[in-house]
Design a protein around this motif. Sequence first.
Motif, mmCIF file in Angstrom:
data_model
loop_
_atom_site.group_PDB
_atom_site.id
_atom_site.type_symbol
_atom_site.label_atom_id
_atom_site.label_comp_id
_atom_site.label_asym_id
_atom_site.label_seq_id
_atom_site.Cartn_x
_atom_site.Cartn_y
_atom_site.Cartn_z
ATOM 1 N N ILE A 102 0.863 -1.177 0.000
ATOM 2 C CA ILE A 102 0.000 0.000 0.000
ATOM 3 C C ILE A 102 0.901 1.228 0.000
ATOM 4 O O ILE A 102 1.826 1.330 0.810
ATOM 5 C CB ILE A 102 -0.935 0.017 1.232
ATOM 6 C CG1 ILE A 102 -1.812 -1.246 1.245
ATOM 7 C CG2 ILE A 102 -1.801 1.268 1.227
ATOM 8 C CD1 ILE A 102 -2.688 -1.362 2.475
ATOM 9 N N GLU A 103 0.618 2.147 -0.907
ATOM 10 C CA GLU A 103 1.458 3.336 -1.050
ATOM 11 C C GLU A 103 0.633 4.591 -0.814
ATOM 12 O O GLU A 103 -0.329 4.862 -1.527
ATOM 13 C CB GLU A 103 2.091 3.371 -2.445
ATOM 14 C CG GLU A 103 3.057 4.533 -2.649
ATOM 15 C CD GLU A 103 3.711 4.505 -4.020
ATOM 16 O OE1 GLU A 103 3.432 5.403 -4.826
ATOM 17 O OE2 GLU A 103 4.486 3.545 -4.274
ATOM 18 N N LEU A 104 1.004 5.365 0.210
ATOM 19 C CA LEU A 104 0.360 6.637 0.495
ATOM 20 C C LEU A 104 0.867 7.693 -0.489
ATOM 21 O O LEU A 104 1.957 7.564 -1.043
ATOM 22 C CB LEU A 104 0.663 7.069 1.927
ATOM 23 C CG LEU A 104 0.238 6.100 3.041
ATOM 24 C CD1 LEU A 104 0.682 6.634 4.392
ATOM 25 C CD2 LEU A 104 -1.253 5.884 3.032
ATOM 26 N N PRO A 105 0.096 8.768 -0.692
ATOM 27 C CA PRO A 105 0.524 9.785 -1.652
ATOM 28 C C PRO A 105 1.735 10.580 -1.206
ATOM 29 O O PRO A 105 2.453 11.151 -2.025
ATOM 30 C CB PRO A 105 -0.706 10.686 -1.786
ATOM 31 C CG PRO A 105 -1.469 10.482 -0.521
ATOM 32 C CD PRO A 105 -1.235 9.053 -0.137
ATOM 33 N N SER A 106 1.988 10.633 0.105
ATOM 34 C CA SER A 106 3.146 11.375 0.619
ATOM 35 C C SER A 106 3.407 10.937 2.053
ATOM 36 O O SER A 106 2.578 10.276 2.681
ATOM 37 C CB SER A 106 2.899 12.889 0.565
ATOM 38 O OG SER A 106 1.786 13.233 1.383
ATOM 39 N N GLY A 107 4.564 11.322 2.585
ATOM 40 C CA GLY A 107 4.881 11.035 3.973
ATOM 41 C C GLY A 107 4.078 11.920 4.911
ATOM 42 O O GLY A 107 3.675 13.030 4.553
ATOM 43 N N GLU A 108 3.850 11.439 6.141
ATOM 44 C CA GLU A 108 3.058 12.196 7.102
ATOM 45 C C GLU A 108 3.820 13.349 7.737
ATOM 46 O O GLU A 108 3.224 14.312 8.213
ATOM 47 C CB GLU A 108 2.562 11.272 8.239
ATOM 48 C CG GLU A 108 1.689 10.128 7.783
ATOM 49 C CD GLU A 108 2.480 8.863 7.529
ATOM 50 O OE1 GLU A 108 1.944 7.780 7.775
ATOM 51 O OE2 GLU A 108 3.640 8.959 7.087
ATOM 52 N N LEU A 109 5.140 13.250 7.768
ATOM 53 C CA LEU A 109 5.947 14.214 8.504
ATOM 54 C C LEU A 109 6.293 15.405 7.629
ATOM 55 O O LEU A 109 6.995 15.268 6.628
ATOM 56 C CB LEU A 109 7.225 13.547 9.026
ATOM 57 C CG LEU A 109 7.013 12.243 9.815
ATOM 58 C CD1 LEU A 109 8.339 11.719 10.318
ATOM 59 C CD2 LEU A 109 6.051 12.468 10.975
ATOM 60 N N GLY A 110 5.813 16.569 8.007
ATOM 61 C CA GLY A 110 6.144 17.782 7.289
ATOM 62 C C GLY A 110 7.531 18.270 7.677
ATOM 63 O O GLY A 110 7.766 18.653 8.811
ATOM 64 N N ILE A 111 8.458 18.220 6.748
ATOM 65 C CA ILE A 111 9.828 18.639 7.030
ATOM 66 C C ILE A 111 10.222 19.733 6.053
ATOM 67 O O ILE A 111 9.673 19.857 4.964
ATOM 68 C CB ILE A 111 10.818 17.457 6.931
ATOM 69 C CG1 ILE A 111 10.713 16.788 5.561
ATOM 70 C CG2 ILE A 111 10.573 16.449 8.039
ATOM 71 C CD1 ILE A 111 11.705 15.661 5.359
ATOM 72 N N ASP A 112 11.182 20.550 6.458
ATOM 73 C CA ASP A 112 11.636 21.655 5.618
ATOM 74 C C ASP A 112 12.378 21.134 4.399
ATOM 75 O O ASP A 112 12.940 20.032 4.393
ATOM 76 C CB ASP A 112 12.547 22.580 6.421
ATOM 77 C CG ASP A 112 11.815 23.255 7.579
ATOM 78 O OD1 ASP A 112 10.591 23.426 7.469
ATOM 79 O OD2 ASP A 112 12.467 23.587 8.588
ATOM 80 N N ASP A 113 12.403 21.946 3.365
ATOM 81 C CA ASP A 113 13.139 21.594 2.154
ATOM 82 C C ASP A 113 14.616 21.406 2.488
ATOM 83 O O ASP A 113 15.211 22.182 3.242
ATOM 84 C CB ASP A 113 12.990 22.704 1.102
ATOM 85 C CG ASP A 113 11.580 22.787 0.549
ATOM 86 O OD1 ASP A 113 10.848 21.798 0.684
ATOM 87 O OD2 ASP A 113 11.223 23.849 -0.004
ATOM 88 N N GLY A 114 15.195 20.377 1.913
ATOM 89 C CA GLY A 114 16.607 20.105 2.136
ATOM 90 C C GLY A 114 16.898 19.214 3.313
ATOM 91 O O GLY A 114 17.999 18.682 3.441
#
Length: 393
Positions: free
Chosen positions: A164-176
């Motif tokens: 099963i593949e979610l559309p994105s990760g749950e953890l919001g992290i900054d660019d880089g």
Amino acid sequence: MSSVRSDPVHPQPIDHFDRLPDSLLLLIFNKIGDVKALGRCCVVSRRFHSLVPQVENVVVRVDCVISDDDCSPSSSSDKSRAAGPFSNLFRLVFGGIVKPLQALGQFLGPKRSILNGNLNGHSSSSLSVGSGGGDDGEMDQGGVTHHSPTQVLRNFNEIRFLRIELPSGELGIDDGVLLKWRADFGSTLDNCVILGAASVINNVHLQVSEFGNDGICNHSNISGGSNVGIGDDNGSIPESFYTNGGLKLRVVWTISSLIAASARHYLLQPIIAEHKTLDSLVLTDADGQGVLRMNRDQLEELRVKPLSASSASKRTQVPALNMRLWYAPHLELPNGVVLKGATLVAIRPSEQSTSKKEVSDASWLSTAFEEPYGTAAKMLIKRRTYCLEMNSF
């Protein structure tokens, strides 16, 4: 009564596709894997309709993730802010069953809308299919009928390998910022590996030929940073790591990753209960941020021994943990990538059996991530180890 004879001039057409054995068609369907494509196959013919439920290898790509608040009539315009690693429960939504394929309802089971008219544009824009809809199902503002993965998989009878593949990760992290985790679960957490870095830099001055077979730079005068060989600083964590918030940030990474993993594990209960033929289950995301894995023994363990749910939210309770941490202020990888503030955390339950603890770090941790991050893990575990403990939560 005259006998019926075939017309030699106009013989009955032969469908050569019907001559293919079921075993060959199932092999093809297993190569396809994608549940949307299989759903379309099942409406081609009665034969396909009867064979698709026997597929053993299934991949479900979730189009959007919506929290319970999004389904509540009392939800407000602030719903989008509720989505994150600390949300109570994520509802997986399988979108893309549209009007031209409404016959799929016979295969996928009864439709159930989990969205209401109050959904804002942000939520509906995350759907991969934006038009269509059938009269026999309910739709969101984009006209898409939705099914949860549990509903979609209900009519598959012999699944052995499920991804099963979610559309994105749950953890919001900054660019880089780099943050990856992999967790293995049975009825509770078996182990978890987290790899993070404050920043990732592609160092164009580094050449693969300048590195030895061990992946460690052989020259100390390479532009872009200092060598991270074992002998340069004994692998010690600098004092600034404790004073500038570096340790606090790593603790946040660890807790957030564990919450995300335990929330995913909680959601898998109904699927695991219904599909007793499963040998392997993987729940990942399109960003490659986190991977939850369960093998056959772990799946059976969850069926026999129900999980302990956290009292604070709908996720599996995380047991008391022993953690080991490795840190490098500057880690240069053989492919020229530089990780600033590279951190590797290996996590196991405190009460885990001794036999599982005997597995070497090299074999366990170095295979947790794809390259080049597997090499990063190998390099980090050569440095000094720091031990930490965490209470159950």
